[in-house]
Write a protein that holds these residues in place. Structure first.
Motif, PDB file in Angstrom:
ATOM      1  N   MET A 204      -4.153  -7.380 -18.740  1.00  0.00           N
ATOM      2  CA  MET A 204      -5.419  -7.832 -19.319  1.00  0.00           C
ATOM      3  C   MET A 204      -5.663  -7.151 -20.657  1.00  0.00           C
ATOM      4  N   VAL A 205      -6.047  -7.937 -21.667  1.00  0.00           N
ATOM      5  CA  VAL A 205      -6.481  -7.378 -22.951  1.00  0.00           C
ATOM      6  C   VAL A 205      -7.971  -7.076 -22.816  1.00  0.00           C
ATOM      7  N   LEU A 206      -8.315  -5.782 -22.714  1.00  0.00           N
ATOM      8  CA  LEU A 206      -9.715  -5.402 -22.508  1.00  0.00           C
ATOM      9  C   LEU A 206     -10.544  -5.612 -23.764  1.00  0.00           C
ATOM     10  N   ASP A 207     -10.020  -5.164 -24.900  1.00  0.00           N
ATOM     11  CA  ASP A 207     -10.665  -5.410 -26.190  1.00  0.00           C
ATOM     12  C   ASP A 207      -9.579  -5.364 -27.263  1.00  0.00           C
ATOM     13  N   SER A 208      -9.960  -5.186 -28.509  1.00  0.00           N
ATOM     14  CA  SER A 208      -8.991  -5.282 -29.597  1.00  0.00           C
ATOM     15  C   SER A 208      -7.900  -4.220 -29.531  1.00  0.00           C
ATOM     16  N   HIS A 209      -8.172  -3.070 -28.865  1.00  0.00           N
ATOM     17  CA  HIS A 209      -7.206  -1.975 -28.856  1.00  0.00           C
ATOM     18  C   HIS A 209      -6.988  -1.380 -27.466  1.00  0.00           C
ATOM     19  N   LYS A 210      -7.097  -2.201 -26.418  1.00  0.00           N
ATOM     20  CA  LYS A 210      -6.871  -1.695 -25.063  1.00  0.00           C
ATOM     21  C   LYS A 210      -6.170  -2.749 -24.208  1.00  0.00           C
ATOM     22  N   LEU A 211      -5.245  -2.265 -23.366  1.00  0.00           N
ATOM     23  CA  LEU A 211      -4.534  -3.106 -22.413  1.00  0.00           C
ATOM     24  C   LEU A 211      -4.689  -2.525 -21.017  1.00  0.00           C
ATOM     25  N   LEU A 212      -4.782  -3.399 -20.013  1.00  0.00           N
ATOM     26  CA  LEU A 212      -4.905  -2.959 -18.629  1.00  0.00           C
ATOM     27  C   LEU A 212      -3.878  -3.696 -17.787  1.00  0.00           C
ATOM     28  N   GLY A 213      -2.780  -3.000 -17.457  1.00  0.00           N
ATOM     29  CA  GLY A 213      -1.764  -3.572 -16.590  1.00  0.00           C
ATOM     30  C   GLY A 213      -2.106  -3.286 -15.140  1.00  0.00           C
ATOM     31  N   ALA A 214      -1.984  -4.288 -14.274  1.00  0.00           N
ATOM     32  CA  ALA A 214      -2.437  -4.141 -12.889  1.00  0.00           C
ATOM     33  C   ALA A 214      -1.407  -4.680 -11.908  1.00  0.00           C
ATOM     34  N   SER A 215      -1.360  -4.029 -10.738  1.00  0.00           N
ATOM     35  CA  SER A 215      -0.567  -4.537  -9.617  1.00  0.00           C
ATOM     36  C   SER A 215      -1.382  -4.363  -8.352  1.00  0.00           C
ATOM     37  N   GLY A 216      -1.136  -5.212  -7.379  1.00  0.00           N
ATOM     38  CA  GLY A 216      -1.888  -5.144  -6.130  1.00  0.00           C
ATOM     39  C   GLY A 216      -2.180  -6.532  -5.601  1.00  0.00           C
ATOM     40  N   GLU A 217      -3.085  -6.597  -4.631  1.00  0.00           N
ATOM     41  CA  GLU A 217      -3.473  -7.886  -4.065  1.00  0.00           C
ATOM     42  C   GLU A 217      -4.022  -8.802  -5.153  1.00  0.00           C
ATOM     43  N   SER A 218      -3.595 -10.060  -5.149  1.00  0.00           N
ATOM     44  CA  SER A 218      -3.919 -10.979  -6.247  1.00  0.00           C
ATOM     45  C   SER A 218      -5.417 -11.100  -6.491  1.00  0.00           C
ATOM     46  N   GLY A 219      -6.195 -11.293  -5.428  1.00  0.00           N
ATOM     47  CA  GLY A 219      -7.638 -11.451  -5.582  1.00  0.00           C
ATOM     48  C   GLY A 219      -8.286 -10.215  -6.164  1.00  0.00           C
ATOM     49  N   ASP A 220      -7.938  -9.039  -5.629  1.00  0.00           N
ATOM     50  CA  ASP A 220      -8.494  -7.787  -6.136  1.00  0.00           C
ATOM     51  C   ASP A 220      -8.080  -7.546  -7.577  1.00  0.00           C
ATOM     52  N   ARG A 221      -6.817  -7.829  -7.863  1.00  0.00           N
ATOM     53  CA  ARG A 221      -6.308  -7.590  -9.220  1.00  0.00           C
ATOM     54  C   ARG A 221      -7.053  -8.430 -10.250  1.00  0.00           C
ATOM     55  N   VAL A 222      -7.195  -9.708  -9.986  1.00  0.00           N
ATOM     56  CA  VAL A 222      -7.865 -10.600 -10.940  1.00  0.00           C
ATOM     57  C   VAL A 222      -9.350 -10.265 -11.054  1.00  0.00           C
ATOM     58  N   GLN A 223     -10.009 -10.106  -9.911  1.00  0.00           N
ATOM     59  CA  GLN A 223     -11.452  -9.856  -9.927  1.00  0.00           C
ATOM     60  C   GLN A 223     -11.784  -8.525 -10.598  1.00  0.00           C
ATOM     61  N   PHE A 224     -11.040  -7.475 -10.242  1.00  0.00           N
ATOM     62  CA  PHE A 224     -11.380  -6.153 -10.767  1.00  0.00           C
ATOM     63  C   PHE A 224     -11.073  -6.027 -12.252  1.00  0.00           C
ATOM     64  N   THR A 225      -9.931  -6.547 -12.700  1.00  0.00           N
ATOM     65  CA  THR A 225      -9.607  -6.444 -14.127  1.00  0.00           C
ATOM     66  C   THR A 225     -10.583  -7.258 -14.974  1.00  0.00           C
TER      67      THR A 225
END
Length: 205
Positions: free
Chosen positions: A36-57
């Motif tokens: 996930m691109v959080l803003d212009s200068h931040k990235l958030l890579g995630a792994s885990g359960e699909s629903g939790d990953r999408v919702q939380f990021t």
């Protein structure tokens, strides 16, 4: 067989993740962007359960944007990491998220940084890290080949080595990966790594 890994180089941070969305023995899609691109200068890579990953990021992304909207300045990378850790810690005592995160960012004052945040709200600043089954091999490759002050070219070559090792060693390996980078120019997609299908296999008429 999810995998997300990242490292900090000379003036940049790099995050790599597989792009497979799976459930049990089924592969639903092979082009899922898990960084996930959080803003212009931040990235958030995630792994885990699909629903939790999408919702939380998405929740973290919207709150980072809300802070910038309200205050007129963006969160620093360390502030975003601590906010994320706080939300996971709060959820841990109610309805925990099954998600592990690598947060990468670039700040003018401190330069690039990478933070390890796991599902039980552990937070560490690191130079290299990984989550998922692929971490067994990517961490080993990075332990051997990583060094401080890597150039973008060296870091991408190391990422490719990790990807090849994961593909060759895991019983059920994700075929495709996405590589994203964040530096003084901003957060952006650097490249996609897609598996090469065997063209010699005849199609069934």
């Amino acid at each position: 067989m999810e995998c997300v890994f990242g490292l900090v180089g000379n003036g940049f941070a790099l995050v790599v993740a597989d792009t497979s969305a799976v459930n049990s023995i089924l592969v639903h899609k092979s082009n899922e962007d898990k960084i996930m691109v959080l803003d212009s200068h931040k990235l958030l890579g995630a792994s885990g359960e699909s629903g939790d990953r999408v919702q939380f990021t998405e929740y973290i992304q919207k709150n980072v944007s809300l802070y910038q909207f309200r205050n007129g300045i963006p969160l620093t990378t360390v502030a975003a990491a601590n906010f994320t850790r706080g939300e996971l810690a709060t959820a841990l005592r109610k309805n925990p998220y099954s998600v592990n995160l690598l947060l990468a960012g670039y700040d003018k004052e401190t330069g690039p940084s990478l933070y390890y945040i796991d599902y039980i709200a552990t937070l560490h600043k690191i130079d290299k890290g990984a989550f998922g089954y692929g971490s067994y091999f990517s961490l080993a490759m990075m332990d051997r080949h990583f060094h401080s002050g890597m150039s973008v070219e060296d870091a991408v070559n190391l990422a490719d080595k990790c990807i090849m090792e994961i593909r060759s060693r895991l019983v059920v390996a994700p075929p495709n990966f996405v590589i994203k980078i964040v530096d003084s120019k901003g957060a952006r997609t650097f490249a996609w790594r897609e598996s090469i299908k065997d063209a010699s296999v005849p199609s069934i008429a």
